[in-house]
Design an enzyme around this catalytic site. Structure first.
Site, PDB file in Angstrom:
ATOM      1  N   SER A 104       8.228 -84.284   0.255  1.00  0.00           N
ATOM      2  CA  SER A 104       7.512 -84.035   1.510  1.00  0.00           C
ATOM      3  C   SER A 104       6.049 -84.421   1.406  1.00  0.00           C
ATOM      4  O   SER A 104       5.428 -84.297   0.361  1.00  0.00           O
ATOM      5  CB  SER A 104       7.605 -82.562   1.913  1.00  0.00           C
ATOM      6  OG  SER A 104       6.894 -82.386   3.130  1.00  0.00           O
TER       7      SER A 104
ATOM      8  N   LYS B 124      14.479 -78.515   0.534  1.00  0.00           N
ATOM      9  CA  LYS B 124      13.740 -79.424   1.436  1.00  0.00           C
ATOM     10  C   LYS B 124      14.163 -79.213   2.891  1.00  0.00           C
ATOM     11  O   LYS B 124      13.342 -79.270   3.814  1.00  0.00           O
ATOM     12  CB  LYS B 124      13.957 -80.883   1.013  1.00  0.00           C
ATOM     13  CG  LYS B 124      13.299 -81.909   1.960  1.00  0.00           C
ATOM     14  CD  LYS B 124      11.789 -81.831   1.909  1.00  0.00           C
ATOM     15  CE  LYS B 124      10.993 -82.478   3.002  1.00  0.00           C
ATOM     16  NZ  LYS B 124      11.304 -83.756   3.518  1.00  0.00           N
TER      17      LYS B 124
ATOM     18  N   HIS C  75      12.470 -76.195   4.062  1.00  0.00           N
ATOM     19  CA  HIS C  75      11.065 -76.585   4.238  1.00  0.00           C
ATOM     20  C   HIS C  75      10.879 -77.222   5.613  1.00  0.00           C
ATOM     21  O   HIS C  75       9.965 -76.890   6.373  1.00  0.00           O
ATOM     22  CB  HIS C  75      10.658 -77.564   3.123  1.00  0.00           C
ATOM     23  CG  HIS C  75       9.380 -78.308   3.395  1.00  0.00           C
ATOM     24  ND1 HIS C  75       9.317 -79.355   4.300  1.00  0.00           N
ATOM     25  CD2 HIS C  75       8.128 -78.174   2.904  1.00  0.00           C
ATOM     26  CE1 HIS C  75       8.087 -79.822   4.351  1.00  0.00           C
ATOM     27  NE2 HIS C  75       7.344 -79.122   3.511  1.00  0.00           N
ATOM     28  N   ASN C  76      11.762 -78.151   5.942  1.00  0.00           N
ATOM     29  CA  ASN C  76      11.637 -78.840   7.230  1.00  0.00           C
ATOM     30  C   ASN C  76      11.900 -77.893   8.398  1.00  0.00           C
ATOM     31  O   ASN C  76      11.251 -77.994   9.436  1.00  0.00           O
ATOM     32  CB  ASN C  76      12.606 -80.033   7.293  1.00  0.00           C
ATOM     33  CG  ASN C  76      12.068 -81.235   6.527  1.00  0.00           C
ATOM     34  OD1 ASN C  76      11.190 -81.092   5.678  1.00  0.00           O
ATOM     35  ND2 ASN C  76      12.596 -82.403   6.815  1.00  0.00           N
TER      36      ASN C  76
ATOM     37  N   GLU D 183       8.870 -76.152   8.897  1.00  0.00           N
ATOM     38  CA  GLU D 183       7.952 -77.126   9.527  1.00  0.00           C
ATOM     39  C   GLU D 183       8.183 -77.133  11.061  1.00  0.00           C
ATOM     40  O   GLU D 183       7.225 -77.095  11.836  1.00  0.00           O
ATOM     41  CB  GLU D 183       8.260 -78.492   8.903  1.00  0.00           C
ATOM     42  CG  GLU D 183       7.511 -79.690   9.424  1.00  0.00           C
ATOM     43  CD  GLU D 183       7.988 -80.973   8.692  1.00  0.00           C
ATOM     44  OE1 GLU D 183       7.914 -81.015   7.450  1.00  0.00           O
ATOM     45  OE2 GLU D 183       8.446 -81.910   9.373  1.00  0.00           O
TER      46      GLU D 183
END
Ligand code: NDP
Ligand code: 5RP
Length: 482
Positions: free
Chosen positions: A128, A185, A188-189, A192
């Protein structure tokens, strides 16, 4: 000269990652399906460096030091399977394949096993940071075949962003086996998406209720960025609001309000449903993007519908918005980390949540100051059930949830959709309620389907059925989840 590693897929992420690796002293083999990209690069930025251009997969594999390390930076999905098949004839047992794209963790889980059978190590690594992160230091979340980590660790550590007070802590660590790196990930997104939706809701209140102009809003975000909301997304929001085009117009004012998405937010939500985790804020953030994309329907529906107006005092509202954003952010991360814990238990990944917070402090899109506090909370208690009940965050929420409540009310009074903030508040209120109305819901289930209920005066796990209508029998349905 042989490549210490090869980057295959040479667009936004691949090119910048390759330049980052080369800048740390490693010769890098570079390749791409459409080879013109490589040619152009070698005639320009690539001329001076230790780049080894490869114009076919065979050439690519032959140019690498053995055991080979190949990192794919390509579009996720079946593209990755096809590319793996294209590489296989040129790889040998002991070589390592890394997928640095935004692949689905279930695909990675499958690919790790498939390649293990062929003696090839496979790593699925979240990367990222976007274009500049890839170039100057991303946050990287590698997982998969642990035996491969020793071979790539030095390169990962060298190119990752650095965080911590001395700026010496690399924002990468071994996440775990199977698809765990890509899972982390994905979450994480998802987070986000949540952060971006929250900021957008703040923008809606400032623009449409408070009546602040772009310059004022940019200043507000910039001031917040110097405090507890310090983060990359708040920082770039301030810059975006201030940016003008060549005619002197604010660019953001001309951008069509239709949000797009590539899928990682959706995967987070699907996983949350599968794990039975109420990740309501990210879910609403995904739906908010979908609703925004229905532009023509919205335009037609909005005709003739008058919005309620309830004005708010600017100074008070800005202070309350800061609190609301901070509180909702804590709640969103509480949901995201709780989801990772559930998935970790389910897949036996043994995710270290404090370390994950730590490697998100630099390089990635959700980097922010308060990840230090999240790390500290998990260092204090690795078994923490939910971030909201960690002593630090409990106190922070006590101080700020009032702001969240006020701003959700303000949004409702003005007909402003606040899906992320209001879902955060409902989750907070629900989580902090001893007696929810689910007793009534259980009674309804038992009334119409004999699904049984537990009683407050009996131990949990003991189930009862009542013949509510007097016409049903005493036979109860069995307890299970599909
Ligand atoms: N852009 C970003 O900010 C971030 C992206 N990512 C992830 O990193 C990866 C790369 O992203 P990005 O650089 O934006 O590029 P894109 O996601 O736009 O993918 C383009 C790359 O995929 C290659 N590709 C597409 N189809 C095939 C195929 N059938 N066979 C071989 N190669 C193919 C393209 O080759 P060709 O040039 O020949 O078309 C090109 O190199 C993606 O998985 C993305 O999700 C991760 C973090 C941030
Ligand atoms: O991985 C990323 C950052 O960490 C990408 O920028 C991400 O693909 C953006 O997602 P979307 O296109 O769905 O908004």
């Amino acid at each position: 000269m042989k490549g210490a590693i090869g980057i295959y897929g040479f667009r936004v992420m691949g090119e910048n990652l390759a330049r980052n690796i080369e800048s740390k002293g490693y010769p890098v083999t570079i390749g791409n399906r459409s080879v013109e990209v490589i040619r152009e690069f070698m005639e320009g930025k690539g001329k001076e460096g230790k780049f080894i251009p490869a114009y076919s997969i065979e050439e690519f594999a032959a140019s690498l030091e053995k055991p080979r390390k190949v990192m794919l930076m390509i579009k996720a999905g079946e593209t990755v399977d096809l590319t793996i098949e294209n590489f296989l004839p040129y790889l040998e047992p002991g070589d390592t394949l890394i997928d640095g794209g935004n692949s689905n963790y279930e695909d990675t889980e499958r690919r790790v096993q498939y390649l293990e059978e062929k003696g090839i190590y496979y790593i699925g690594s979240g990367v990222s940071g976007g274009e500049l992160g890839a170039l100057y230091g991303p946050s990287m979340m590698p997982g998969g075949n642990k035996e491969a980590w020793a071979g790539v660790k030095d390169i990962f550590m060298a190119i990752a962003a650095k965080a911590g007070t001395n700026g010496e802590e690399p924002c990468t660590t071994w996440i775990g086996n199977g698809g765990s790196g890509h899972y982390v990930k994905t979450v994480h997104n998802g987070i986000e998406y949540g952060d971006m939706q929250l900021i957008s809701e703040v923008y809606a209140i400032l623009r449409d209720v408070v009546g602040a102009d772009n310059e004022e809003m940019a200043k507000i975000f910039s001031t917040w960025n110097a405090g507890r909301l310090e983060s990359y997304l708040v920082e770039i929001t301030s810059e975006i609001l201030n940016e003008k085009d060549e005619t002197g117009e604010y660019i953001v004012n001309y951008i069509l309000d239709k949000a797009m998405q590539k899928g990682t937010g959706k995967w987070t939500v699907i996983s949350a449903l599968e794990e039975g985790e109420p990740v309501t804020l990210i879910t609403e953030a995904v739906y908010a993007r979908i609703l925004s994309s229905m532009k023509s329907e919205r335009v037609a529906a909005a005709k003739g519908v008058e919005k309620p107006r309830s004005l708010a005092e600017k100074k008070d509202t800005v202070d309350l918005l800061e609190k609301a954003l901070y509180a909702a952010k804590i709640i969103s991360y509480a949901q995201g980390f709780s989801l990772m814990k559930a998935a970790s238990d389910h897949y036996r990944w043994e995710l270290k949540l404090g370390e994950i917070a730590s490697i998100w402090r630099g390089g990635c899109i959700i980097r922010s100051a308060f990840l230090n506090d999240i790390r500290a909370a998990y260092e204090e208690n690795v078994e923490l059930k939910n971030l909201m009940v960690a002593p630090f965050f409990r106190t922070e929420l006590e101080e700020t949830v009032k702001g969240l409540r006020e701003m959700v009310i303000l949004g409702i009074r003005n007909g402003i959709a606040m899906p992320a903030m209001s879902s955060a508040l409902s989750y907070y209120d629900g989580y902090h309620t001893e007696n929810l109305p689910a007793n009534l819901l259980q009674a309804q289930r038992d009334y119409f389907g004999a699904h049984m209920y537990e009683r407050v005066d009996r131990p949990e796990g003991e189930f009862f059925h009542h013949n509510w209508s007097g016409e049903g029998g005493n036979t109860a349905s069995t307890i299970y989840k599909v």
